[in-house]
Scaffold this motif. Structure first.
Motif, PDB file in Angstrom:
ATOM      1  N   TRP A  27      37.234  16.666  44.735  1.00  0.00           N
ATOM      2  CA  TRP A  27      37.150  18.103  44.994  1.00  0.00           C
ATOM      3  C   TRP A  27      38.298  18.516  45.906  1.00  0.00           C
ATOM      4  O   TRP A  27      38.789  17.728  46.700  1.00  0.00           O
ATOM      5  CB  TRP A  27      35.811  18.436  45.670  1.00  0.00           C
ATOM      6  CG  TRP A  27      34.650  18.181  44.773  1.00  0.00           C
ATOM      7  CD1 TRP A  27      34.029  16.995  44.556  1.00  0.00           C
ATOM      8  CD2 TRP A  27      34.004  19.127  43.943  1.00  0.00           C
ATOM      9  NE1 TRP A  27      33.012  17.145  43.655  1.00  0.00           N
ATOM     10  CE2 TRP A  27      32.976  18.454  43.261  1.00  0.00           C
ATOM     11  CE3 TRP A  27      34.177  20.487  43.709  1.00  0.00           C
ATOM     12  CZ2 TRP A  27      32.139  19.086  42.349  1.00  0.00           C
ATOM     13  CZ3 TRP A  27      33.337  21.118  42.808  1.00  0.00           C
ATOM     14  CH2 TRP A  27      32.331  20.419  42.140  1.00  0.00           C
ATOM     15  N   GLN A  28      38.714  19.755  45.768  1.00  0.00           N
ATOM     16  CA  GLN A  28      39.760  20.279  46.625  1.00  0.00           C
ATOM     17  C   GLN A  28      39.345  21.649  47.148  1.00  0.00           C
ATOM     18  O   GLN A  28      38.501  22.310  46.565  1.00  0.00           O
ATOM     19  CB  GLN A  28      41.091  20.372  45.892  1.00  0.00           C
ATOM     20  CG  GLN A  28      41.109  21.379  44.756  1.00  0.00           C
ATOM     21  CD  GLN A  28      42.442  21.383  44.035  1.00  0.00           C
ATOM     22  OE1 GLN A  28      43.297  20.557  44.286  1.00  0.00           O
ATOM     23  NE2 GLN A  28      42.618  22.328  43.133  1.00  0.00           N
ATOM     24  N   VAL A  29      39.961  22.037  48.257  1.00  0.00           N
ATOM     25  CA  VAL A  29      39.719  23.344  48.861  1.00  0.00           C
ATOM     26  C   VAL A  29      41.013  24.136  48.717  1.00  0.00           C
ATOM     27  O   VAL A  29      42.085  23.653  49.052  1.00  0.00           O
ATOM     28  CB  VAL A  29      39.348  23.215  50.357  1.00  0.00           C
ATOM     29  CG1 VAL A  29      39.062  24.572  50.949  1.00  0.00           C
ATOM     30  CG2 VAL A  29      38.169  22.296  50.538  1.00  0.00           C
ATOM     31  N   ARG A  30      40.907  25.369  48.186  1.00  0.00           N
ATOM     32  CA  ARG A  30      42.076  26.230  48.012  1.00  0.00           C
ATOM     33  C   ARG A  30      41.932  27.464  48.895  1.00  0.00           C
ATOM     34  O   ARG A  30      40.942  28.177  48.832  1.00  0.00           O
ATOM     35  CB  ARG A  30      42.211  26.647  46.557  1.00  0.00           C
ATOM     36  CG  ARG A  30      43.419  27.517  46.275  1.00  0.00           C
ATOM     37  CD  ARG A  30      43.652  27.744  44.785  1.00  0.00           C
ATOM     38  NE  ARG A  30      42.470  27.794  43.965  1.00  0.00           N
ATOM     39  CZ  ARG A  30      41.781  28.906  43.690  1.00  0.00           C
ATOM     40  NH1 ARG A  30      42.140  30.058  44.202  1.00  0.00           N
ATOM     41  NH2 ARG A  30      40.724  28.841  42.906  1.00  0.00           N
ATOM     42  N   CYS A  31      42.923  27.712  49.746  1.00  0.00           N
ATOM     43  CA  CYS A  31      42.916  28.849  50.663  1.00  0.00           C
ATOM     44  C   CYS A  31      42.989  30.157  49.881  1.00  0.00           C
ATOM     45  O   CYS A  31      43.800  30.301  48.963  1.00  0.00           O
ATOM     46  CB  CYS A  31      44.103  28.742  51.630  1.00  0.00           C
ATOM     47  SG  CYS A  31      44.273  30.157  52.735  1.00  0.00           S
ATOM     48  N   GLY A  32      42.161  31.117  50.277  1.00  0.00           N
ATOM     49  CA  GLY A  32      42.165  32.422  49.628  1.00  0.00           C
ATOM     50  C   GLY A  32      43.340  33.286  50.047  1.00  0.00           C
ATOM     51  O   GLY A  32      43.653  34.276  49.385  1.00  0.00           O
ATOM     52  N   ALA A  33      44.014  32.939  51.123  1.00  0.00           N
ATOM     53  CA  ALA A  33      45.150  33.733  51.595  1.00  0.00           C
ATOM     54  C   ALA A  33      46.466  33.257  50.990  1.00  0.00           C
ATOM     55  O   ALA A  33      47.212  34.040  50.420  1.00  0.00           O
ATOM     56  CB  ALA A  33      45.231  33.680  53.124  1.00  0.00           C
ATOM     57  N   CYS A  34      46.761  31.960  51.107  1.00  0.00           N
ATOM     58  CA  CYS A  34      48.075  31.467  50.680  1.00  0.00           C
ATOM     59  C   CYS A  34      48.023  30.579  49.445  1.00  0.00           C
ATOM     60  O   CYS A  34      49.054  30.248  48.882  1.00  0.00           O
ATOM     61  CB  CYS A  34      48.769  30.733  51.824  1.00  0.00           C
ATOM     62  SG  CYS A  34      48.020  29.139  52.237  1.00  0.00           S
ATOM     63  N   ARG A  70      39.884  32.163  56.510  1.00  0.00           N
ATOM     64  CA  ARG A  70      39.683  32.942  55.304  1.00  0.00           C
ATOM     65  C   ARG A  70      38.663  32.304  54.388  1.00  0.00           C
ATOM     66  O   ARG A  70      38.258  31.171  54.565  1.00  0.00           O
ATOM     67  CB  ARG A  70      40.991  33.012  54.490  1.00  0.00           C
ATOM     68  CG  ARG A  70      42.073  33.900  54.965  1.00  0.00           C
ATOM     69  CD  ARG A  70      41.794  35.348  54.696  1.00  0.00           C
ATOM     70  NE  ARG A  70      41.503  35.605  53.293  1.00  0.00           N
ATOM     71  CZ  ARG A  70      42.129  36.483  52.556  1.00  0.00           C
ATOM     72  NH1 ARG A  70      43.112  37.167  53.042  1.00  0.00           N
ATOM     73  NH2 ARG A  70      41.764  36.709  51.314  1.00  0.00           N
ATOM     74  N   ASP A  71      38.334  33.067  53.355  1.00  0.00           N
ATOM     75  CA  ASP A  71      37.520  32.516  52.288  1.00  0.00           C
ATOM     76  C   ASP A  71      38.344  31.444  51.581  1.00  0.00           C
ATOM     77  O   ASP A  71      39.571  31.515  51.543  1.00  0.00           O
ATOM     78  CB  ASP A  71      37.119  33.609  51.302  1.00  0.00           C
ATOM     79  CG  ASP A  71      38.322  34.281  50.662  1.00  0.00           C
ATOM     80  OD1 ASP A  71      39.220  34.711  51.416  1.00  0.00           O
ATOM     81  OD2 ASP A  71      38.370  34.376  49.428  1.00  0.00           O
ATOM     82  N   ALA A  72      37.670  30.446  51.087  1.00  0.00           N
ATOM     83  CA  ALA A  72      38.335  29.365  50.369  1.00  0.00           C
ATOM     84  C   ALA A  72      37.469  28.962  49.187  1.00  0.00           C
ATOM     85  O   ALA A  72      36.253  29.133  49.210  1.00  0.00           O
ATOM     86  CB  ALA A  72      38.563  28.172  51.288  1.00  0.00           C
ATOM     87  N   VAL A  73      38.106  28.459  48.163  1.00  0.00           N
ATOM     88  CA  VAL A  73      37.412  28.029  46.957  1.00  0.00           C
ATOM     89  C   VAL A  73      37.361  26.512  46.956  1.00  0.00           C
ATOM     90  O   VAL A  73      38.380  25.849  47.157  1.00  0.00           O
ATOM     91  CB  VAL A  73      38.146  28.547  45.702  1.00  0.00           C
ATOM     92  CG1 VAL A  73      37.491  28.028  44.439  1.00  0.00           C
ATOM     93  CG2 VAL A  73      38.181  30.059  45.704  1.00  0.00           C
ATOM     94  N   VAL A  74      36.175  25.964  46.733  1.00  0.00           N
ATOM     95  CA  VAL A  74      35.996  24.524  46.578  1.00  0.00           C
ATOM     96  C   VAL A  74      35.862  24.277  45.078  1.00  0.00           C
ATOM     97  O   VAL A  74      34.989  24.853  44.425  1.00  0.00           O
ATOM     98  CB  VAL A  74      34.737  24.020  47.313  1.00  0.00           C
ATOM     99  CG1 VAL A  74      34.555  22.529  47.109  1.00  0.00           C
ATOM    100  CG2 VAL A  74      34.815  24.370  48.785  1.00  0.00           C
ATOM    101  N   GLU A  75      36.765  23.473  44.531  1.00  0.00           N
ATOM    102  CA  GLU A  75      36.769  23.262  43.076  1.00  0.00           C
ATOM    103  C   GLU A  75      37.095  21.816  42.752  1.00  0.00           C
ATOM    104  O   GLU A  75      37.711  21.119  43.547  1.00  0.00           O
ATOM    105  CB  GLU A  75      37.788  24.193  42.420  1.00  0.00           C
ATOM    106  CG  GLU A  75      39.188  24.035  42.967  1.00  0.00           C
ATOM    107  CD  GLU A  75      40.115  25.179  42.598  1.00  0.00           C
ATOM    108  OE1 GLU A  75      39.705  26.078  41.862  1.00  0.00           O
ATOM    109  OE2 GLU A  75      41.263  25.161  43.075  1.00  0.00           O
ATOM    110  N   ARG A  76      36.668  21.398  41.561  1.00  0.00           N
ATOM    111  CA  ARG A  76      36.982  20.037  41.124  1.00  0.00           C
ATOM    112  C   ARG A  76      38.473  19.935  40.894  1.00  0.00           C
ATOM    113  O   ARG A  76      39.086  20.829  40.354  1.00  0.00           O
ATOM    114  CB  ARG A  76      36.234  19.701  39.840  1.00  0.00           C
ATOM    115  CG  ARG A  76      34.753  19.461  40.105  1.00  0.00           C
ATOM    116  CD  ARG A  76      34.082  18.809  38.944  1.00  0.00           C
ATOM    117  NE  ARG A  76      34.552  17.444  38.765  1.00  0.00           N
ATOM    118  CZ  ARG A  76      33.884  16.365  39.161  1.00  0.00           C
ATOM    119  NH1 ARG A  76      32.741  16.499  39.751  1.00  0.00           N
ATOM    120  NH2 ARG A  76      34.359  15.167  38.935  1.00  0.00           N
TER     121      ARG A  76
END
Length: 79
Positions: A27-34, A70-76
């Motif tokens: 899983w990875q975390v993607r920043c909602g800002a950058c 910020r909000d972040a997305v956790v995705e496979r």
């Protein structure tokens, strides 16, 4: 390693911790800002035996790249 990870790795048997770490690294975390990404384990998260059908969820994190809280997305990350 974050407090939750340190606590869990101290309590659980080593083989289980390795399975947990391996599964969490899918899983990875993607920043909602950058848009910067990092493995969930490095971000201090744990994702083990996730059974939900959705492969994306949301959280709040401090991005190590831009410094924003910020909000972040956790995705496979493997598919």
């Amino acid at each position: 390693m974050k407090l939750l990870q340190r606590t869990i790795t101290a309590i659980l048997p080593a083989p289980m911790v390795e399975r947990m770490r391996s599964e969490t690294n899918r899983w990875q975390v993607r920043c909602g800002a950058c848009g910067a990404t990092q493995p969930l384990w490095e971000a201090g998260g744990i994702r083990y035996k996730k059974t939900a059908t959705a492969s994306v969820s949301a959280t709040i994190m401090a991005c190590p790249n831009c410094g924003c809280l910020r909000d972040a997305v956790v995705e496979r990350s493997d598919g």
